[in-house]
Design a protein around this motif. Structure first.
Motif, PDB file in Angstrom:
ATOM      1  N   HIS A   7       2.135 -16.307   4.575  1.00  0.00           N
ATOM      2  CA  HIS A   7       1.131 -17.373   4.681  1.00  0.00           C
ATOM      3  C   HIS A   7       0.231 -17.386   3.452  1.00  0.00           C
ATOM      4  CE1 HIS A   7      -1.041 -13.858   6.530  1.00  0.00           C
ATOM      5  NE2 HIS A   7      -2.044 -14.321   5.817  1.00  0.00           N
ATOM      6  N   GLU A  54      -3.109 -19.817   7.080  1.00  0.00           N
ATOM      7  CA  GLU A  54      -4.054 -19.023   7.864  1.00  0.00           C
ATOM      8  C   GLU A  54      -5.467 -19.515   7.583  1.00  0.00           C
ATOM      9  OE1 GLU A  54      -4.134 -14.359   8.560  1.00  0.00           O
ATOM     10  OE2 GLU A  54      -5.082 -14.839   6.648  1.00  0.00           O
ATOM     11  N   HIS A  78      -6.205 -15.621  -0.172  1.00  0.00           N
ATOM     12  CA  HIS A  78      -5.128 -14.675  -0.481  1.00  0.00           C
ATOM     13  C   HIS A  78      -3.765 -15.288  -0.205  1.00  0.00           C
ATOM     14  CE1 HIS A  78      -5.881 -13.941   3.871  1.00  0.00           C
ATOM     15  NE2 HIS A  78      -4.578 -13.780   3.935  1.00  0.00           N
ATOM     16  N   CYS A  80      -0.049 -14.041   1.338  1.00  0.00           N
ATOM     17  CA  CYS A  80       0.550 -12.952   2.118  1.00  0.00           C
ATOM     18  C   CYS A  80       2.075 -13.044   2.076  1.00  0.00           C
ATOM     19  CB  CYS A  80       0.077 -13.024   3.568  1.00  0.00           C
ATOM     20  SG  CYS A  80       0.790 -11.738   4.619  1.00  0.00           S
ATOM     21  N   GLU A 127      -1.663  -9.947   0.239  1.00  0.00           N
ATOM     22  CA  GLU A 127      -1.534  -9.249   1.518  1.00  0.00           C
ATOM     23  C   GLU A 127      -0.049  -9.055   1.798  1.00  0.00           C
ATOM     24  OE1 GLU A 127      -2.947 -11.650   4.791  1.00  0.00           O
ATOM     25  OE2 GLU A 127      -2.790 -10.033   6.256  1.00  0.00           O
TER      26      GLU A 127
HETATM   27 CO    CO Z   1      -3.757 -13.236   5.800  1.00  0.00          CO
END
Ligand code: CO
Length: 272
Positions: A7, A54, A78, A80, A127
């Motif tokens: 994500h 997210e 971020h 991921c 992440e």
């Molecule tokens: Co995340």
């Protein structure tokens, strides 16, 4: 092994308000929605093909995410990546002395997660996640591409290759833009490394002002761009007329970050 983007995480003032756009206007289904107490966030995951978006809403103001929202506003936080074995990935990264935020996995919205320090990834907070059995899986294409602006193209390629396992397989030199685009496939998506090739290019200026970072943008492929633009205009969004894109044989139009809770949504149609 890292096999796809899991994500992109964006920080928002209100997840409920953002759901009005991502769920109701874009039509993305919610796969997870819960408060992670120890991180002080309400997190919502929405599926977009094999990828997810997210939403992170701070639930108290003494966390890194809350401070990020205060200083940067609603924007991408971020990227991921999905891995089937986060313990093995962390062991591999530790053996390479990669700077980590989490030395051991912890519970997160996407499963067992850990963050790599953005200093190790040219300003991008990365992440890693190993989702629990039975979580959302799709084999449909999700994102077409994300973009990351880098100051040192060669060093950035090394980092992305060694830390995340992604390699530049194709380079595009768009005419008159003073930049190179290095395309790194990841699942059905591509992560683009954007690097300036002349010091006076717009990208070079942006790098001077903002530093290295991921663009707060996802590009999503559509079959009929004109129909999509008409659809979103009918829903009240402002979208420019489709125009020739930077990528070969493409046309694009973008839902601006201001209308999309900080994450610009570029719709891209390819002549295939
Ligand atoms: Co995340």
């Amino acid at each position: 092994m890292i096999d796809r983007i899991h994500h992109v995480g964006i920080v928002v003032h209100s997840a409920d308000d953002a759901l009005g756009f991502f769920r109701d206007t874009l039509g993305l289904p919610v796969t997870e929605d819960r408060v992670v107490e120890e991180q002080g966030v309400r997190g919502v995951l929405l599926a977009c093909g094999e990828n997810e978006i997210e939403l992170l809403e701070p639930t108290r103001d003494d966390t890194g995410v809350a401070r990020f929202l205060q200083s940067r506003g609603q924007t991408l936080h971020h990227i991921c990546f999905n891995t089937d074995d986060i313990d093995a990935e962390l062991a591999r990264l530790k053996a390479m002395n990669v700077q980590l935020i989490d030395e051991t996995p912890r519970d997160g919205l996407a499963g067992r997660i850990a963050f790599i320090h953005p200093k190790a990834m040219h300003g991008v907070l990365v992440e890693l996640a190993t989702p629990p059995a039975g979580s959302h899986v799709s084999h449909d294409k999700g994102f077409d591409h994300l973009a990351v602006s880098v100051a040192d193209y060669i060093a950035a390629q090394e980092s992305w290759k060694h830390i995340v396992g992604l390699e530049v397989v194709n380079e595009i030199h768009p005419e008159g833009r003073g930049m190179v685009i290095g395309q790194m496939p990841c699942g059905q998506a591509i992560i683009e490394l954007l690097a300036a090739t002349t010091p006076d290019s717009p990208l070079a200026q942006r790098l001077l002002e903002q530093g290295e970072r991921a663009s707060s943008m996802v590009a999503i492929e559509v079959a009929d761009l004109d129909a999509e633009v008409a659809k979103y205009r009918a829903k009240g969004l402002t979208m420019p007329d489709p125009a020739v894109g930077v990528l070969p044989d493409s046309r694009t139009s973008t839902i601006s970050a201001e209308q999309a809770f900080g994450l610009a949504i570029q719709l891209i149609e390819f002549k295939r």
